[in-house]
Design an enzyme around this catalytic site. Sequence first.
Site, short mmCIF file in Angstrom:
data_model
loop_
_atom_site.label_atom_id
_atom_site.label_comp_id
_atom_site.label_asym_id
_atom_site.label_seq_id
_atom_site.Cartn_x
_atom_site.Cartn_y
_atom_site.Cartn_z
N SER A 140 0.87 -1.18 0.00
CA SER A 140 0.00 0.00 0.00
C SER A 140 0.91 1.23 0.00
O SER A 140 1.87 1.30 -0.77
CB SER A 140 -0.94 -0.06 1.20
N TYR A 154 -4.96 8.16 -5.52
CA TYR A 154 -3.92 7.32 -4.91
C TYR A 154 -4.33 6.92 -3.48
O TYR A 154 -4.28 5.75 -3.12
CB TYR A 154 -2.60 8.08 -4.91
N LYS A 158 -5.09 3.10 -2.38
CA LYS A 158 -4.19 2.45 -1.41
C LYS A 158 -4.91 2.16 -0.09
O LYS A 158 -4.60 1.18 0.58
CB LYS A 158 -2.95 3.32 -1.17
#
Length: 262
Positions: A140, A154, A158
Site C-alpha cells: 500500500s 492514490y 491504497k
Amino acid sequence: MAHLIVTGGSSGIGLEVARVYLAKGYRVTLMARRADLLKTARDELLTANPATPDAIFLVSVDVCNETEMRAAVIAAETEYGPCDVLVTSAGRVDPQFFDSQSSEVFDAQLAVNFFGTVYAVRAVLAGMKQRRSGRIMLISSGAALIGIPAYSAYCASKSALTGFAEALRLEAHGYGVSVSICYPPDTLTPQYEREISLRPPIAQVLMGTVRPWRPKTVAQLLVDGTERGKRQVHFGLTLKLLSCFSAFIKPVMFWRLARLTA
Ligand SMILES: NC(=O)c1ccc[n+]([C@@H]2O[C@H](COP(=O)([O-])OP(=O)(O)OC[C@H]3O[C@@H](n4cnc5c(N)ncnc54)[C@H](OP(=O)(O)O)[C@@H]3O)[C@@H](O)[C@H]2O)c1
C-alpha cells in the site's frame, strides 16, 4: 526451491524485494508491462547474484487485465512450480487536484493499485489455500493512512487495500496462508522521482520534508514482515503512530494545514 511472484518486479521496491528473495535461494518471477525493463532488471539481478541464471523468470503483463494476469501466473507456476510468496508492488501515482485530473488518469490509478492487486491475489489464492501454505504481501502506501490533497485517487486506491487485506487475512486464517499489508514512506525509486516533480506544495506541507528511504531498506523490512506473517508493516515511528493513533493525530495535522494555508 520456493517461488516468489512479484508484480512491478522490474523496478524500485519490487526489484529490491526480488533481490532479497533471490539471496534467500528462491526462484523469482518478475511481472511488469515493459519487456525491456524486465530484461534490464534481470541483468541487474544476475550481476549481483551470478549464481542464479535459472532462477529468474520474466512475464510481461498488465496487472489491470485479469485474463492476462491469470495467464501470467499459470506461465510462472508452470515454469517454477506453485507460488509460495506473492508480493504486489505494481503501482502508479499521478498527483493532481481532483477537479483537474481526467477521469482516465484517476481511474487508471484505481485500476493498477487496487484491481491490479486483486487480480494478482485471485490468481494465486485458491492454489495457496489448497496447499495450505502461502504468503501474500500487499504494498500500500503511507498515503493510505491520511488524505492528501492532489492524491485523491492514490489515497483511495491504497486505503482500499487495507480493507481488502483485513478481510482476506481473516478468510485465509486456518488455511496456512498469511495476508500482510505494508505502508511504505517516500522511497527513492523511479515512481518517487516522477511523483516529487508533480507534488504540489500543499501536499508537501502535510507530508513533511522527510528524506526518502532507500528501496533496499524498505524491501528488507517488507520481506521480514512477509516471512513473519505480520498483519501490517510500518516504516518509521511517524507512520506507525499515525496508523495507531490516527483519530487523535489527524485532526491536529488538518488544523495545522488549515492554519498554514489560510
Ligand atoms: N516510491 C515511493 O515513494 C512509494 C511510497 C509508498 C508506496 N509505494 C508503492 O510501492 C509500489 C512500488 O513503487 P515503486 O516506487 O517501486 O515504483 P516504480 O519503481 O515506478 O515501479 C513500478 C513497477 O510497477 C510496474 N507497473 C506499473 N504499472 C503496471 C501495470 N499496469 N501492470 C504491470 N506492472 C505495472 C512497473 O513496470 P511497467 O511500467 O513496465 O509496467 C514497475 O515495474 C507501488 O505500489 C507504489 O505505489 C511507493
